[in-house]
Design an enzyme around this catalytic site. Structure first.
Site, PDB file in Angstrom:
ATOM      1  N   ILE A   1      38.717  37.501  34.491  1.00  0.00           N
ATOM      2  CA  ILE A   1      38.970  36.932  35.052  1.00  0.00           C
ATOM      3  C   ILE A   1      40.431  37.006  34.953  1.00  0.00           C
ATOM      4  O   ILE A   1      41.487  36.801  35.908  1.00  0.00           O
ATOM      5  CB  ILE A   1      39.067  35.700  36.455  1.00  0.00           C
ATOM      6  CG1 ILE A   1      38.462  35.068  35.705  1.00  0.00           C
ATOM      7  CG2 ILE A   1      37.091  36.708  36.673  1.00  0.00           C
ATOM      8  CD1 ILE A   1      37.821  33.567  36.475  1.00  0.00           C
ATOM      9  N   SER A   2      41.104  36.148  34.198  1.00  0.00           N
ATOM     10  CA  SER A   2      42.166  35.597  33.636  1.00  0.00           C
ATOM     11  C   SER A   2      42.818  35.805  32.514  1.00  0.00           C
ATOM     12  O   SER A   2      41.725  35.613  31.485  1.00  0.00           O
ATOM     13  CB  SER A   2      42.863  34.540  34.701  1.00  0.00           C
ATOM     14  OG  SER A   2      43.546  33.992  33.768  1.00  0.00           O
ATOM     15  N   THR A   3      44.081  36.407  31.867  1.00  0.00           N
ATOM     16  CA  THR A   3      44.312  36.092  30.199  1.00  0.00           C
ATOM     17  C   THR A   3      45.595  35.270  30.460  1.00  0.00           C
ATOM     18  O   THR A   3      46.730  35.340  31.368  1.00  0.00           O
ATOM     19  CB  THR A   3      44.346  37.591  29.902  1.00  0.00           C
ATOM     20  OG1 THR A   3      45.544  38.250  30.595  1.00  0.00           O
ATOM     21  CG2 THR A   3      43.109  38.233  29.516  1.00  0.00           C
ATOM     22  N   GLY A   4      45.663  34.437  29.636  1.00  0.00           N
ATOM     23  CA  GLY A   4      47.423  33.126  29.830  1.00  0.00           C
ATOM     24  C   GLY A   4      47.567  33.754  27.575  1.00  0.00           C
ATOM     25  O   GLY A   4      47.585  34.244  27.224  1.00  0.00           O
TER      26      GLY A   4
ATOM     27  N   SER B   1      44.668  31.769  26.237  1.00  0.00           N
ATOM     28  CA  SER B   1      42.996  31.886  26.285  1.00  0.00           C
ATOM     29  C   SER B   1      42.857  32.531  27.306  1.00  0.00           C
ATOM     30  O   SER B   1      43.690  33.360  27.922  1.00  0.00           O
ATOM     31  CB  SER B   1      43.007  30.100  26.838  1.00  0.00           C
ATOM     32  OG  SER B   1      43.306  30.203  28.507  1.00  0.00           O
ATOM     33  N   VAL B   2      41.680  33.126  27.884  1.00  0.00           N
ATOM     34  CA  VAL B   2      40.969  34.367  28.549  1.00  0.00           C
ATOM     35  C   VAL B   2      39.993  33.521  28.802  1.00  0.00           C
ATOM     36  O   VAL B   2      38.518  32.681  28.642  1.00  0.00           O
ATOM     37  CB  VAL B   2      40.641  35.432  27.005  1.00  0.00           C
ATOM     38  CG1 VAL B   2      40.122  36.055  28.004  1.00  0.00           C
ATOM     39  CG2 VAL B   2      41.680  36.128  26.499  1.00  0.00           C
ATOM     40  N   VAL B   3      39.392  33.551  30.745  1.00  0.00           N
ATOM     41  CA  VAL B   3      39.220  33.050  31.659  1.00  0.00           C
ATOM     42  C   VAL B   3      38.162  34.252  31.656  1.00  0.00           C
ATOM     43  O   VAL B   3      38.537  34.776  32.089  1.00  0.00           O
ATOM     44  CB  VAL B   3      39.479  32.366  32.408  1.00  0.00           C
ATOM     45  CG1 VAL B   3      38.767  31.837  33.134  1.00  0.00           C
ATOM     46  CG2 VAL B   3      40.529  31.429  31.791  1.00  0.00           C
TER      47      VAL B   3
ATOM     48  N   ASP C   1      53.263  20.952  31.705  1.00  0.00           N
ATOM     49  CA  ASP C   1      53.095  22.275  32.245  1.00  0.00           C
ATOM     50  C   ASP C   1      53.042  22.770  33.659  1.00  0.00           C
ATOM     51  O   ASP C   1      52.349  24.013  33.642  1.00  0.00           O
ATOM     52  CB  ASP C   1      52.239  22.814  30.937  1.00  0.00           C
ATOM     53  CG  ASP C   1      52.817  24.788  30.962  1.00  0.00           C
ATOM     54  OD1 ASP C   1      54.025  24.780  32.017  1.00  0.00           O
ATOM     55  OD2 ASP C   1      51.879  25.383  30.718  1.00  0.00           O
TER      56      ASP C   1
END
Length: 516
Positions: A259-262, A265-267, A405
Protein backbone atom coordinates in the site's frame (compact mmCIF):
# COMPACT_ATOMS: atom_id res chain seq x y z
CA UNK A 1 71.05 -114.38 -59.90
CA UNK A 2 67.87 -116.35 -59.34
CA UNK A 3 64.47 -114.82 -58.91
CA UNK A 4 64.31 -115.60 -55.23
CA UNK A 5 67.38 -113.58 -54.50
CA UNK A 6 66.03 -110.61 -56.45
CA UNK A 7 62.72 -110.75 -54.62
CA UNK A 8 64.48 -110.96 -51.31
CA UNK A 9 66.73 -108.02 -52.13
CA UNK A 10 63.89 -105.78 -53.38
CA UNK A 11 62.57 -104.70 -49.96
CA UNK A 12 66.04 -103.60 -48.95
CA UNK A 13 66.51 -101.51 -52.02
CA UNK A 14 65.26 -98.19 -50.47
CA UNK A 15 62.27 -95.99 -51.18
CA UNK A 16 63.02 -95.42 -54.85
CA UNK A 17 63.60 -92.21 -56.86
CA UNK A 18 62.98 -88.72 -55.35
CA UNK A 19 60.28 -87.75 -57.94
CA UNK A 20 58.33 -90.87 -57.03
CA UNK A 21 58.20 -90.00 -53.25
CA UNK A 22 57.10 -86.37 -53.93
CA UNK A 23 54.34 -87.24 -56.32
CA UNK A 24 51.15 -85.35 -55.32
CA UNK A 25 49.03 -88.24 -56.56
CA UNK A 26 50.81 -90.72 -54.44
CA UNK A 27 49.37 -92.06 -51.23
CA UNK A 28 50.74 -90.22 -48.15
CA UNK A 29 52.76 -92.12 -45.64
CA UNK A 30 50.80 -91.45 -42.41
CA UNK A 31 51.86 -92.79 -39.10
CA UNK A 32 49.11 -93.20 -36.53
CA UNK A 33 49.87 -92.84 -32.83
CA UNK A 34 48.32 -95.59 -30.96
CA UNK A 35 46.84 -94.81 -27.51
CA UNK A 36 44.64 -96.66 -25.15
CA UNK A 37 41.11 -95.76 -24.04
CA UNK A 38 42.38 -94.88 -20.58
CA UNK A 39 44.67 -92.19 -22.06
CA UNK A 40 41.78 -90.69 -24.03
CA UNK A 41 39.63 -90.41 -20.91
CA UNK A 42 42.49 -88.94 -18.87
CA UNK A 43 41.73 -85.49 -17.32
CA UNK A 44 45.34 -84.46 -17.50
CA UNK A 45 45.41 -84.98 -21.25
CA UNK A 46 42.28 -82.86 -21.64
CA UNK A 47 43.88 -80.00 -19.69
CA UNK A 48 47.01 -80.14 -21.81
CA UNK A 49 44.95 -79.99 -25.03
CA UNK A 50 42.91 -77.05 -23.72
CA UNK A 51 46.07 -75.20 -22.68
CA UNK A 52 47.55 -75.71 -26.16
CA UNK A 53 44.41 -74.27 -27.76
CA UNK A 54 44.43 -71.25 -25.44
CA UNK A 55 48.12 -70.60 -26.07
CA UNK A 56 47.48 -70.73 -29.81
CA UNK A 57 44.49 -68.34 -29.58
CA UNK A 58 45.71 -65.85 -26.93
CA UNK A 59 49.43 -66.21 -26.50
CA UNK A 60 50.05 -62.76 -24.98
CA UNK A 61 47.15 -62.69 -22.58
CA UNK A 62 47.83 -66.14 -21.20
CA UNK A 63 51.50 -65.34 -20.78
CA UNK A 64 50.65 -62.20 -18.88
CA UNK A 65 48.11 -63.98 -16.71
CA UNK A 66 50.49 -66.69 -15.66
CA UNK A 67 52.03 -66.10 -12.30
CA UNK A 68 54.13 -67.93 -9.79
CA UNK A 69 52.41 -71.14 -8.84
CA UNK A 70 52.04 -71.52 -5.14
CA UNK A 71 53.10 -74.94 -3.96
CA UNK A 72 53.58 -76.52 -0.64
CA UNK A 73 57.36 -76.56 -0.90
CA UNK A 74 57.86 -72.99 0.28
CA UNK A 75 54.51 -72.44 2.12
CA UNK A 76 53.42 -74.02 5.33
CA UNK A 77 50.37 -76.09 4.41
CA UNK A 78 49.65 -77.43 7.84
CA UNK A 79 46.96 -74.78 8.40
CA UNK A 80 43.57 -75.16 6.77
CA UNK A 81 43.25 -71.37 6.61
CA UNK A 82 46.45 -71.08 4.63
CA UNK A 83 45.27 -73.75 2.19
CA UNK A 84 41.96 -71.96 1.73
CA UNK A 85 43.72 -68.66 1.03
CA UNK A 86 46.02 -70.33 -1.50
CA UNK A 87 43.08 -71.90 -3.32
CA UNK A 88 41.15 -68.63 -3.29
CA UNK A 89 44.13 -66.78 -4.73
CA UNK A 90 44.50 -69.25 -7.53
CA UNK A 91 40.80 -69.02 -8.27
CA UNK A 92 40.96 -65.22 -8.37
CA UNK A 93 43.89 -65.30 -10.80
CA UNK A 94 42.09 -67.71 -13.08
CA UNK A 95 38.97 -65.54 -12.91
CA UNK A 96 40.96 -62.41 -13.81
CA UNK A 97 42.63 -64.23 -16.70
CA UNK A 98 39.21 -65.20 -18.02
CA UNK A 99 38.07 -61.54 -17.82
CA UNK A 100 41.13 -60.42 -19.77
CA UNK A 101 40.42 -62.98 -22.48
CA UNK A 102 36.84 -61.77 -22.76
CA UNK A 103 38.04 -58.14 -22.98
CA UNK A 104 40.44 -59.10 -25.77
CA UNK A 105 37.73 -60.98 -27.61
CA UNK A 106 35.11 -58.22 -27.34
CA UNK A 107 37.31 -55.20 -27.97
CA UNK A 108 39.46 -56.57 -30.77
CA UNK A 109 40.84 -53.69 -32.85
CA UNK A 110 38.02 -51.30 -31.98
CA UNK A 111 38.93 -47.75 -30.93
CA UNK A 112 36.21 -47.82 -28.30
CA UNK A 113 36.95 -50.50 -25.72
CA UNK A 114 35.30 -51.81 -22.62
CA UNK A 115 36.94 -52.84 -19.39
CA UNK A 116 36.09 -55.33 -16.67
CA UNK A 117 38.45 -53.69 -14.21
CA UNK A 118 35.72 -53.24 -11.59
CA UNK A 119 34.90 -56.95 -11.69
CA UNK A 120 38.41 -58.24 -11.15
CA UNK A 121 39.34 -59.91 -7.92
CA UNK A 122 43.04 -59.04 -7.82
CA UNK A 123 43.63 -55.41 -8.78
CA UNK A 124 46.99 -54.18 -10.00
CA UNK A 125 49.31 -52.60 -7.50
CA UNK A 126 48.79 -48.85 -7.21
CA UNK A 127 51.90 -46.93 -6.34
CA UNK A 128 51.53 -44.22 -3.72
CA UNK A 129 54.66 -42.49 -4.88
CA UNK A 130 54.08 -38.94 -6.00
CA UNK A 131 56.89 -39.28 -8.55
CA UNK A 132 54.71 -41.45 -10.79
CA UNK A 133 51.78 -39.03 -10.63
CA UNK A 134 51.62 -36.26 -13.22
CA UNK A 135 49.29 -33.30 -12.87
CA UNK A 136 47.04 -32.94 -15.91
CA UNK A 137 47.38 -29.17 -15.75
CA UNK A 138 51.09 -29.47 -16.34
CA UNK A 139 50.54 -31.48 -19.51
CA UNK A 140 47.59 -29.51 -20.88
CA UNK A 141 48.24 -28.44 -24.41
CA UNK A 142 48.05 -24.76 -25.14
CA UNK A 143 47.75 -24.16 -28.88
CA UNK A 144 48.96 -20.56 -28.53
CA UNK A 145 52.03 -21.28 -26.44
CA UNK A 146 55.20 -22.75 -27.84
CA UNK A 147 56.58 -25.94 -26.35
CA UNK A 148 59.82 -24.17 -25.60
CA UNK A 149 59.88 -20.59 -24.30
CA UNK A 150 60.87 -18.18 -27.00
CA UNK A 151 62.28 -14.78 -26.24
CA UNK A 152 60.64 -11.76 -27.84
CA UNK A 153 63.23 -9.62 -29.60
CA UNK A 154 63.60 -6.06 -28.42
CA UNK A 155 63.04 -4.72 -31.88
CA UNK A 156 59.42 -5.90 -31.78
CA UNK A 157 59.42 -8.10 -34.86
CA UNK A 158 60.73 -11.39 -36.15
CA UNK A 159 61.62 -12.56 -39.60
CA UNK A 160 63.12 -10.78 -42.55
CA UNK A 161 61.83 -9.27 -45.74
CA UNK A 162 58.34 -10.35 -46.69
CA UNK A 163 58.19 -12.87 -43.81
CA UNK A 164 58.49 -10.21 -41.13
CA UNK A 165 55.90 -10.45 -38.32
CA UNK A 166 55.44 -7.70 -35.74
CA UNK A 167 53.73 -7.85 -32.36
CA UNK A 168 50.81 -5.94 -33.87
CA UNK A 169 50.10 -8.62 -36.42
CA UNK A 170 46.35 -9.04 -36.94
CA UNK A 171 46.39 -12.83 -36.76
CA UNK A 172 48.62 -12.99 -33.67
CA UNK A 173 46.62 -10.34 -31.81
CA UNK A 174 43.34 -11.98 -32.80
CA UNK A 175 44.38 -15.34 -31.40
CA UNK A 176 45.68 -13.75 -28.21
CA UNK A 177 42.40 -11.91 -27.71
CA UNK A 178 40.50 -15.15 -28.20
CA UNK A 179 42.64 -16.84 -25.56
CA UNK A 180 42.11 -13.92 -23.14
CA UNK A 181 38.37 -14.45 -23.26
CA UNK A 182 38.89 -17.51 -21.04
CA UNK A 183 39.61 -15.07 -18.18
CA UNK A 184 36.07 -13.67 -18.25
CA UNK A 185 33.58 -14.49 -15.50
CA UNK A 186 32.20 -18.06 -15.55
CA UNK A 187 28.68 -16.70 -16.14
CA UNK A 188 29.82 -15.13 -19.43
CA UNK A 189 29.63 -17.85 -22.09
CA UNK A 190 32.50 -17.44 -24.59
CA UNK A 191 32.25 -20.73 -26.49
CA UNK A 192 35.10 -22.69 -28.07
CA UNK A 193 36.82 -19.86 -29.86
CA UNK A 194 40.22 -21.50 -29.59
CA UNK A 195 39.02 -24.67 -31.30
CA UNK A 196 37.51 -22.65 -34.14
CA UNK A 197 40.72 -20.61 -34.50
CA UNK A 198 38.73 -17.42 -33.91
CA UNK A 199 40.57 -14.14 -34.36
CA UNK A 200 39.08 -11.18 -32.49
CA UNK A 201 40.11 -7.64 -33.22
CA UNK A 202 41.06 -5.33 -30.37
CA UNK A 203 37.87 -3.31 -30.78
CA UNK A 204 35.63 -6.36 -30.49
CA UNK A 205 37.61 -7.80 -27.58
CA UNK A 206 37.45 -4.53 -25.61
CA UNK A 207 33.70 -4.31 -26.18
CA UNK A 208 33.19 -7.89 -24.97
CA UNK A 209 35.43 -7.27 -21.97
CA UNK A 210 33.48 -4.19 -20.94
CA UNK A 211 30.20 -6.03 -21.39
CA UNK A 212 31.43 -8.96 -19.30
CA UNK A 213 32.44 -6.64 -16.44
CA UNK A 214 29.11 -4.82 -16.60
CA UNK A 215 27.18 -8.09 -16.48
CA UNK A 216 29.26 -9.29 -13.54
CA UNK A 217 28.55 -6.12 -11.55
CA UNK A 218 24.87 -6.27 -12.48
CA UNK A 219 24.65 -9.90 -11.39
CA UNK A 220 26.26 -9.04 -8.06
CA UNK A 221 23.78 -6.22 -7.47
CA UNK A 222 20.80 -8.43 -8.28
CA UNK A 223 22.12 -11.17 -6.01
CA UNK A 224 22.55 -8.67 -3.18
CA UNK A 225 19.00 -7.39 -3.62
CA UNK A 226 17.55 -10.86 -3.82
CA UNK A 227 19.35 -12.43 -0.89
CA UNK A 228 19.98 -9.66 1.62
CA UNK A 229 17.72 -6.70 1.00
CA UNK A 230 14.17 -5.56 0.46
CA UNK A 231 13.65 -4.01 -2.94
CA UNK A 232 10.85 -1.79 -4.18
CA UNK A 233 7.51 -3.50 -3.40
CA UNK A 234 9.33 -6.79 -2.80
CA UNK A 235 10.88 -8.66 0.10
CA UNK A 236 13.90 -10.87 0.44
CA UNK A 237 13.59 -14.59 1.28
CA UNK A 238 14.26 -14.08 5.01
CA UNK A 239 11.55 -11.43 5.30
CA UNK A 240 9.17 -13.60 3.31
CA UNK A 241 9.80 -16.42 5.77
CA UNK A 242 8.89 -14.15 8.70
CA UNK A 243 5.63 -13.20 7.00
CA UNK A 244 4.84 -16.86 6.30
CA UNK A 245 5.34 -17.71 9.97
CA UNK A 246 2.94 -14.95 11.01
CA UNK A 247 0.28 -16.28 8.65
CA UNK A 248 0.83 -19.91 9.64
CA UNK A 249 0.61 -19.09 13.34
CA UNK A 250 -2.82 -17.52 12.80
CA UNK A 251 -1.75 -14.04 13.82
CA UNK A 252 -2.49 -12.78 10.31
CA UNK A 253 -5.27 -14.10 8.15
CA UNK A 254 -3.85 -13.04 4.80
CA UNK A 255 -1.55 -10.43 3.25
CA UNK A 256 -3.26 -8.54 0.45
CA UNK A 257 -0.50 -6.41 -1.04
CA UNK A 258 1.66 -3.30 -0.91
CA UNK A 259 0.00 0.00 0.00
CA UNK A 260 2.95 2.36 0.40
CA UNK A 261 6.66 2.63 -0.29
CA UNK A 262 9.12 5.07 1.17
CA UNK A 263 12.78 5.81 1.54
CA UNK A 264 13.11 3.57 4.58
CA UNK A 265 10.36 0.95 4.43
CA UNK A 266 7.64 -0.84 2.48
CA UNK A 267 4.14 -1.10 3.99
CA UNK A 268 1.78 -4.01 3.27
CA UNK A 269 -1.87 -4.48 4.14
CA UNK A 270 -3.05 -7.62 5.94
CA UNK A 271 -6.13 -8.93 7.68
CA UNK A 272 -5.69 -9.76 11.34
CA UNK A 273 -6.23 -13.21 12.77
CA UNK A 274 -6.37 -14.61 16.28
CA UNK A 275 -3.85 -13.94 19.00
CA UNK A 276 -2.16 -16.72 20.93
CA UNK A 277 -2.82 -14.89 24.20
CA UNK A 278 -6.19 -13.61 25.39
CA UNK A 279 -4.89 -10.31 26.77
CA UNK A 280 -3.71 -9.16 23.34
CA UNK A 281 -6.25 -8.20 20.70
CA UNK A 282 -5.28 -8.09 17.04
CA UNK A 283 -7.15 -5.47 14.98
CA UNK A 284 -9.21 -6.63 11.99
CA UNK A 285 -6.91 -4.84 9.55
CA UNK A 286 -3.16 -4.55 10.04
CA UNK A 287 -0.31 -2.67 8.41
CA UNK A 288 2.99 -4.54 8.04
CA UNK A 289 5.97 -2.20 7.89
CA UNK A 290 9.04 -3.92 6.46
CA UNK A 291 12.16 -1.84 6.92
CA UNK A 292 14.52 -1.92 3.98
CA UNK A 293 17.77 -3.64 4.74
CA UNK A 294 19.76 -1.48 2.33
CA UNK A 295 21.18 1.84 3.34
CA UNK A 296 21.43 3.20 -0.19
CA UNK A 297 18.33 5.38 -0.06
CA UNK A 298 18.49 6.46 3.59
CA UNK A 299 22.10 6.73 4.64
CA UNK A 300 21.76 9.28 7.47
CA UNK A 301 20.03 6.98 9.95
CA UNK A 302 22.99 6.94 12.30
CA UNK A 303 22.57 10.56 13.40
CA UNK A 304 19.09 9.76 14.70
CA UNK A 305 20.10 6.68 16.66
CA UNK A 306 23.77 6.81 17.65
CA UNK A 307 23.25 9.72 20.13
CA UNK A 308 20.04 8.31 21.60
CA UNK A 309 20.97 6.99 25.02
CA UNK A 310 18.42 4.16 24.67
CA UNK A 311 20.38 2.64 21.80
CA UNK A 312 23.81 4.27 22.08
CA UNK A 313 25.51 1.30 23.69
CA UNK A 314 24.11 -1.08 21.07
CA UNK A 315 24.93 1.10 18.07
CA UNK A 316 27.51 -0.30 15.68
CA UNK A 317 28.32 1.53 12.49
CA UNK A 318 30.08 -1.54 11.14
CA UNK A 319 26.91 -3.66 11.18
CA UNK A 320 24.12 -2.19 9.00
CA UNK A 321 21.82 -5.17 9.65
CA UNK A 322 21.91 -4.42 13.34
CA UNK A 323 21.02 -0.78 12.70
CA UNK A 324 17.90 -1.82 10.76
CA UNK A 325 16.59 -3.93 13.67
CA UNK A 326 17.32 -1.14 16.12
CA UNK A 327 15.51 1.27 13.81
CA UNK A 328 12.39 -0.92 13.87
CA UNK A 329 12.68 -1.37 17.64
CA UNK A 330 12.97 2.38 18.07
CA UNK A 331 9.71 3.01 16.20
CA UNK A 332 7.96 0.39 18.32
CA UNK A 333 9.05 2.09 21.57
CA UNK A 334 8.11 5.55 20.26
CA UNK A 335 4.65 4.37 19.19
CA UNK A 336 4.13 2.78 22.60
CA UNK A 337 4.93 6.09 24.32
CA UNK A 338 2.54 7.98 22.05
CA UNK A 339 -0.22 5.42 22.55
CA UNK A 340 0.12 5.66 26.34
CA UNK A 341 -0.19 9.46 26.09
CA UNK A 342 -3.38 9.21 24.02
CA UNK A 343 -1.92 10.59 20.79
CA UNK A 344 -3.69 9.20 17.69
CA UNK A 345 -1.16 6.81 16.12
CA UNK A 346 -1.01 3.19 14.90
CA UNK A 347 -1.25 0.53 17.60
CA UNK A 348 1.74 -1.83 17.84
CA UNK A 349 0.84 -5.52 17.43
CA UNK A 350 4.22 -7.29 17.25
CA UNK A 351 7.81 -6.75 16.20
CA UNK A 352 9.84 -9.49 14.50
CA UNK A 353 13.38 -8.39 13.66
CA UNK A 354 12.86 -5.68 11.00
CA UNK A 355 9.13 -6.38 10.46
CA UNK A 356 6.71 -4.26 12.50
CA UNK A 357 2.99 -5.15 12.56
CA UNK A 358 0.64 -2.27 13.47
CA UNK A 359 -3.02 -1.40 13.26
CA UNK A 360 -4.19 -0.17 9.86
CA UNK A 361 -5.23 3.48 9.57
CA UNK A 362 -7.96 3.28 6.94
CA UNK A 363 -10.83 1.03 5.96
CA UNK A 364 -11.38 -1.86 3.52
CA UNK A 365 -7.78 -1.96 2.31
CA UNK A 366 -7.90 1.76 1.47
CA UNK A 367 -5.33 3.68 3.54
CA UNK A 368 -6.22 7.03 5.02
CA UNK A 369 -5.08 9.93 2.83
CA UNK A 370 -2.13 12.05 3.77
CA UNK A 371 -2.78 15.58 4.90
CA UNK A 372 -1.16 16.92 1.74
CA UNK A 373 -3.52 14.92 -0.48
CA UNK A 374 -6.83 15.67 1.24
CA UNK A 375 -8.91 18.79 0.59
CA UNK A 376 -10.27 20.18 3.86
CA UNK A 377 -12.62 23.02 4.55
CA UNK A 378 -11.47 26.06 6.49
CA UNK A 379 -13.05 24.74 9.68
CA UNK A 380 -11.44 21.31 9.30
CA UNK A 381 -8.11 22.90 8.47
CA UNK A 382 -8.30 25.09 11.58
CA UNK A 383 -9.33 22.06 13.63
CA UNK A 384 -6.43 20.03 12.26
CA UNK A 385 -3.98 22.83 13.10
CA UNK A 386 -4.95 23.06 16.75
CA UNK A 387 -4.97 19.29 17.00
CA UNK A 388 -1.43 19.09 15.64
CA UNK A 389 -0.31 21.86 18.00
CA UNK A 390 -1.75 19.92 20.92
CA UNK A 391 -0.10 16.67 19.74
CA UNK A 392 3.29 18.36 19.38
CA UNK A 393 3.05 19.65 22.96
CA UNK A 394 2.01 16.21 24.23
CA UNK A 395 4.78 14.57 22.27
CA UNK A 396 7.35 16.95 23.75
CA UNK A 397 6.19 17.13 27.37
CA UNK A 398 4.41 13.84 28.06
CA UNK A 399 6.23 11.45 25.69
CA UNK A 400 9.53 13.31 25.96
CA UNK A 401 9.95 12.98 22.17
CA UNK A 402 10.53 15.12 19.11
CA UNK A 403 9.09 13.78 15.87
CA UNK A 404 12.12 14.97 13.84
CA UNK A 405 10.33 14.47 10.50
CA UNK A 406 6.92 16.05 11.04
CA UNK A 407 5.28 17.33 7.86
CA UNK A 408 2.09 16.95 5.85
CA UNK A 409 3.58 13.73 4.41
CA UNK A 410 3.62 11.98 7.81
CA UNK A 411 0.15 13.02 8.99
CA UNK A 412 -3.01 11.15 7.98
CA UNK A 413 -6.60 12.40 8.00
CA UNK A 414 -8.98 9.71 9.22
CA UNK A 415 -12.32 9.85 11.09
CA UNK A 416 -12.19 13.63 11.23
CA UNK A 417 -8.83 13.89 13.02
CA UNK A 418 -5.09 13.80 12.37
CA UNK A 419 -3.00 10.67 12.96
CA UNK A 420 0.76 10.73 13.34
CA UNK A 421 2.84 8.04 11.61
CA UNK A 422 6.49 7.32 10.86
CA UNK A 423 8.13 7.98 14.22
CA UNK A 424 11.17 5.69 13.75
CA UNK A 425 13.46 8.73 13.59
CA UNK A 426 11.92 10.45 16.64
CA UNK A 427 14.43 11.41 19.33
CA UNK A 428 14.32 12.83 22.82
CA UNK A 429 14.77 16.56 23.48
CA UNK A 430 18.10 15.82 25.19
CA UNK A 431 19.46 14.54 21.88
CA UNK A 432 22.39 16.66 20.65
CA UNK A 433 20.25 17.74 17.69
CA UNK A 434 16.81 17.42 19.31
CA UNK A 435 15.99 21.14 19.34
CA UNK A 436 17.15 21.54 15.76
CA UNK A 437 14.78 18.74 14.70
CA UNK A 438 11.95 20.39 16.65
CA UNK A 439 12.56 23.74 14.95
CA UNK A 440 12.50 22.03 11.56
CA UNK A 441 9.18 20.36 12.42
CA UNK A 442 7.74 23.72 13.49
CA UNK A 443 8.83 25.29 10.21
CA UNK A 444 7.16 22.52 8.15
CA UNK A 445 3.90 22.70 10.10
CA UNK A 446 3.76 26.50 10.09
CA UNK A 447 4.43 26.80 6.36
CA UNK A 448 1.81 24.16 5.47
CA UNK A 449 -1.04 25.71 7.46
CA UNK A 450 -0.14 29.25 6.48
CA UNK A 451 -0.39 28.18 2.84
CA UNK A 452 -3.65 26.40 3.71
CA UNK A 453 -5.27 29.65 4.79
CA UNK A 454 -5.22 29.26 8.56
CA UNK A 455 -4.93 32.79 9.87
CA UNK A 456 -4.26 31.66 13.44
CA UNK A 457 -1.16 29.68 12.38
CA UNK A 458 1.97 30.76 14.26
CA UNK A 459 5.30 31.21 12.59
CA UNK A 460 8.08 28.72 13.23
CA UNK A 461 9.70 30.67 16.11
CA UNK A 462 6.45 31.26 17.94
CA UNK A 463 5.41 27.66 17.40
CA UNK A 464 8.77 26.44 18.71
CA UNK A 465 8.36 28.44 21.94
CA UNK A 466 4.76 27.28 22.30
CA UNK A 467 5.71 23.61 22.00
CA UNK A 468 8.94 23.58 23.98
CA UNK A 469 8.01 26.21 26.59
CA UNK A 470 11.33 27.96 26.01
CA UNK A 471 11.35 31.75 25.76
CA UNK A 472 13.92 32.40 23.06
CA UNK A 473 13.69 36.09 22.17
CA UNK A 474 15.47 36.63 18.88
CA UNK A 475 14.55 39.10 16.18
CA UNK A 476 15.68 36.98 13.22
CA UNK A 477 15.97 33.31 12.38
CA UNK A 478 19.76 33.28 12.41
CA UNK A 479 20.02 34.44 16.00
CA UNK A 480 17.18 32.12 16.95
CA UNK A 481 19.01 29.08 15.61
CA UNK A 482 22.23 30.28 17.27
CA UNK A 483 20.51 30.27 20.65
CA UNK A 484 19.12 26.81 19.93
CA UNK A 485 22.61 25.51 19.19
CA UNK A 486 23.88 27.13 22.39
CA UNK A 487 21.18 25.37 24.42
CA UNK A 488 22.08 22.06 22.78
CA UNK A 489 25.72 22.58 23.57
CA UNK A 490 24.88 23.39 27.20
CA UNK A 491 22.67 20.33 27.47
CA UNK A 492 25.35 18.09 25.94
CA UNK A 493 27.90 19.30 28.48
CA UNK A 494 25.41 18.75 31.31
CA UNK A 495 24.64 15.23 30.09
CA UNK A 496 28.32 14.34 29.92
CA UNK A 497 28.96 15.69 33.43
CA UNK A 498 25.79 14.71 35.34
CA UNK A 499 24.14 11.97 33.30
CA UNK A 500 20.98 11.89 31.25
CA UNK A 501 18.20 12.00 33.84
CA UNK A 502 17.49 15.73 34.02
CA UNK A 503 17.16 18.12 31.13
CA UNK A 504 18.76 21.57 31.57
CA UNK A 505 16.18 23.31 29.34
CA UNK A 506 14.44 25.92 31.48
CA UNK A 507 10.86 26.94 30.85
CA UNK A 508 8.38 29.31 32.48
CA UNK A 509 5.98 27.46 34.72
CA UNK A 510 6.63 23.99 33.27
CA UNK A 511 8.35 21.39 35.45
CA UNK A 512 11.69 19.93 34.33
CA UNK A 513 11.41 17.04 31.88
CA UNK A 514 12.36 13.68 33.32
CA UNK A 515 13.26 10.69 31.27
CA UNK A 516 11.62 7.34 31.80
Amino acid sequence: MDSVGVAAAAPDAGPGPAWQSKCPWGAPNTTSISCSLADVMSEQLAKELQLEEENAAFPEVVAAAEGPFITGENIDTSSDLMLAQMLQMEFDREYDAQLRREEKKINGDSKVSISFENYRKVHPYDSDSSEDEVDWQDTRHDPYRADKPTTTPRRGFIGKGKDITTKHDEVVCGRKNTARMENFAPEFQVGDGIGMDLKLSNQVFNALKQHAYSEERRSARLHEKKEHSTAEKAVDPKTRLLLYKMVNSGMLETITGCISTGKESVVFHAYGGKSATEDKVIPPECAIKVFKTTLNEFKNRDKYIKDDYRFKDRFSKLNPRKIIRMWAEKEMHNLTRMQNAGIPCPQVVILKKHVLVMSFIGQDQVPAPKLKDVTLSSEDMKKAYYQILNMMQQLYKECNLVHADLSEYNMLWHDGKVWLIDVSQSVEPTHPHGLEFLFRDCRNVSQFFQKGGVAEALNERELFNAVSGLNITADNEVDFQAEIEALEKMNEDHVQNHGKKLSTFSSDGDPPIYDE
